[in-house]
Design an enzyme around this catalytic site. Sequence first.
Site, PDB file in Angstrom:
ATOM      1  CE  LYS A 186      -3.217   2.584   3.025  1.00 15.41           C
ATOM      2  NZ  LYS A 186      -4.139   2.547   4.190  1.00 15.41           N
TER       3      LYS A 186
ATOM      4  CG  ASP B 264      -5.782   7.833   4.416  1.00 13.42           C
ATOM      5  OD1 ASP B 264      -6.730   8.387   3.828  1.00 13.42           O
ATOM      6  OD2 ASP B 264      -5.919   6.828   5.149  1.00 13.42           O
TER       7      ASP B 264
ATOM      8  CE  LYS C 204      -6.930   8.699   7.734  1.00 14.96           C
ATOM      9  NZ  LYS C 204      -7.486   7.605   8.523  1.00 14.96           N
TER      10      LYS C 204
ATOM     11  CG  ASP D 103      -2.070   5.302   4.896  1.00 16.74           C
ATOM     12  OD1 ASP D 103      -1.884   4.273   5.576  1.00 16.74           O
ATOM     13  OD2 ASP D 103      -3.171   5.618   4.412  1.00 16.74           O
TER      14      ASP D 103
ATOM     15  CD  GLU E 173      -6.755   4.982   2.369  1.00 13.09           C
ATOM     16  OE1 GLU E 173      -7.749   5.006   3.128  1.00 13.09           O
ATOM     17  OE2 GLU E 173      -5.592   4.873   2.803  1.00 13.09           O
TER      18      GLU E 173
ATOM     19  NE  ARG F 186     -10.641  -1.556   3.930  1.00 12.09           N
ATOM     20  CZ  ARG F 186     -11.222  -1.690   5.116  1.00 12.09           C
ATOM     21  NH1 ARG F 186     -12.351  -2.374   5.238  1.00 12.09           N
ATOM     22  NH2 ARG F 186     -10.665  -1.160   6.188  1.00 12.09           N
TER      23      ARG F 186
HETATM   24  N1  BES Z   1      -4.387   4.580   6.866  1.00 11.21           N
HETATM   25  C1  BES Z   1      -5.497   4.275   7.659  1.00 11.21           C
HETATM   26  C2  BES Z   1      -5.202   3.323   8.813  1.00 11.21           C
HETATM   27  C3  BES Z   1      -4.223   3.784   9.852  1.00 11.21           C
HETATM   28  C4  BES Z   1      -4.673   4.258  11.057  1.00 11.21           C
HETATM   29  C5  BES Z   1      -2.866   3.671   9.662  1.00 11.21           C
HETATM   30  C6  BES Z   1      -3.785   4.639  12.034  1.00 11.21           C
HETATM   31  C7  BES Z   1      -1.967   4.058  10.632  1.00 11.21           C
HETATM   32  C8  BES Z   1      -2.443   4.544  11.831  1.00 11.21           C
HETATM   33  C9  BES Z   1      -6.592   3.636   6.801  1.00 11.21           C
HETATM   34  O1  BES Z   1      -6.629   4.045   5.484  1.00 11.21           O
HETATM   35  C10 BES Z   1      -7.897   3.997   7.411  1.00 11.21           C
HETATM   36  O2  BES Z   1      -8.221   5.150   7.408  1.00 11.21           O
HETATM   37  N2  BES Z   1      -8.608   3.022   7.928  1.00 11.21           N
HETATM   38  C11 BES Z   1      -9.872   3.235   8.547  1.00 11.21           C
HETATM   39  C12 BES Z   1     -10.812   2.191   8.041  1.00 11.21           C
HETATM   40  C13 BES Z   1     -12.237   2.452   8.414  1.00 11.21           C
HETATM   41  C14 BES Z   1     -12.761   3.655   7.677  1.00 11.21           C
HETATM   42  C15 BES Z   1     -13.042   1.229   8.082  1.00 11.21           C
HETATM   43  C16 BES Z   1      -9.672   3.132  10.046  1.00 11.21           C
HETATM   44  O3  BES Z   1      -8.858   2.324  10.475  1.00 11.21           O
HETATM   45  O4  BES Z   1     -10.286   3.888  10.765  1.00 11.21           O
HETATM   46 ZN    ZN Z   2      -4.890   4.722   4.679  1.00  8.56          ZN
HETATM   47 MN    MN Z   3      -7.798   5.781   5.205  1.00  3.07          MN
END
Ligand code: BES
Ligand code: ZN
Ligand code: MN
Length: 505
Positions: free
Chosen positions: A275, A280, A287, A298, A359, A361
């Site tokens: 990835k 992000d 966010k 990310d 995103e 996935r």
């Molecule tokens: N890049 C994030 C996940 C992440 C969180 C990485 C904290 C490093 C530290 C990922 O793209 C994301 O935003 N995931 C969401 C998924 C949710 C929307 C289902 C999450 O983990 O909140």
């Molecule tokens: Zn992400």
């Molecule tokens: Mn994300």
Amino acid sequence: MRTELSFANLSQIKTELLAVLAADAQTGKGPEAKPEPMLLTADHAIQAAAATVLGSEEYKAGANEALLLHAPASLAAKRLLIVGLGKLAKVTAHGVRHAAGTAVRFTKPRGIRELVFALPQAAADSAQLPVERCARTAMEGAYVGDFDPDIYRSDRKDQSVQSFTLAAPPKADRKALEAAFAEGVIVGESQNFTRSLVNEPGNKLTPTILGQRAAKMAAEVGLKAEVYSTEKLHELKMGAFWSVSQGSEEPPALIVLRYEPEGLKGGPVLGLVGKGITFDTGGISIKPADKMEQMKYDMAGGAAMLGAMRAIALLKPKVRVIGIVCAAENMPDGKAQKPGDVQTAMSGKTIEIINTDAEGRLVLADGLAYARQLGATHLIDAATLTGACKVALGMVNAGAFSNDDETYGKFESALEVSGEKFWRLPLGEEYAEMIKSDIGDIKNTGGRWGGAITAAEFLKVFAEDTPWIHLDIAGMAWVEDSRPYIAKGPSGIAVRSILEWVRSY
Ligand code: BES
Ligand code: ZN
Ligand code: MN
């Protein structure tokens, strides 16, 4: 950092600083059991120089506990640094990795430019600390310790250690030790290559620039590299990958590196998919501002694949490997995808977008499909995929998933060499149910519970029947508090484990 291997007599080495290891030989427990620090060297002059302080109860030889002595009697070295490994009964080559990092990080801020690190001896005849393993781990630890993330500070004082010498115990097998030393250098440098990419902020490392850095590295180590963008995504019908990229002014990068050992036909083809979200924001499902700056890392999964590919190119295992990084920026914009949109992935599966912040996935779905199309027989992906994984395992273990026990077994063995901590989490039909969509084949989030697992279930759909491992490194890609052996900042997690997994084929 210049590094070399020395077979000279320890007490006669002229250097600014000589580092030796110590361990606590005490086996008893309870308040009566006082630490019994002992040096892991047979050199009598060094033992004599350290005798007083080791007898003083001031130094316990705890893990990464460091003690500096000036002008040690009868030694050619100007300073003697003692670094602890903790309990003697529990010492490992991984502990030596940390100790070497500790020695380097102790040396750096003191403006000392050179050090000699003595490999453990004495306890080395116990099978616990095989000298070649320790030579490799010490070099890895030294490089990891030497890395600092402050490259954009204008008052940055260059404090890097200029010369690191690994001192072998007497009677060591020269050839085997030289090979282990060289391997440790390659692995340490490759891990730092990954860390330097992860360290870059979003404005300095766009998908395009990541592609350029990957191509430059590939040219240096002799890998084939192709870097594609928007057009290729459309040509391959990568609707999932493109849906993330469409909201950004920055074009995506599809990075493909190939390692093809000469004369090798047939056999497995390993597909490494990372990835590479260079920033992000969450997209339209934006966010919160708090800690959003962290989302520059990310792309750590993609960077880990690039570091692993670098090490693979230099260590030359007899197996074909394809490295794919799906790089994009996840931004909110007039052109950005919206919750409720339906995207068609490269594999033909339709995806209902519930949350544009899920995103990673999406880009990986097409990366995995492409790796299969290019002939991968086994897949491994790495991604900072879910906050849920960080919640579940903390910043101690990274998450791991697999659809094939045999393939995962090889990864588990790789962990013994890499010293990295991954914890396997379950997959299962009940979790797969959670990402079924009413309007299309699957949706890109499965609700609040089991978030790391439903994300893995999503990827599993695109791995199809190919043996596959998924590594969720969200909690482990960034070290939030500095430790004696590693700076606060990018960790380079997964590079070593992926490399060892590849070498097991
Ligand atoms: N890049 C994030 C996940 C992440 C969180 C990485 C904290 C490093 C530290 C990922 O793209 C994301 O935003 N995931 C969401 C998924 C949710 C929307 C289902 C999450 O983990 O909140
Ligand atoms: Zn992400
Ligand atoms: Mn994300």
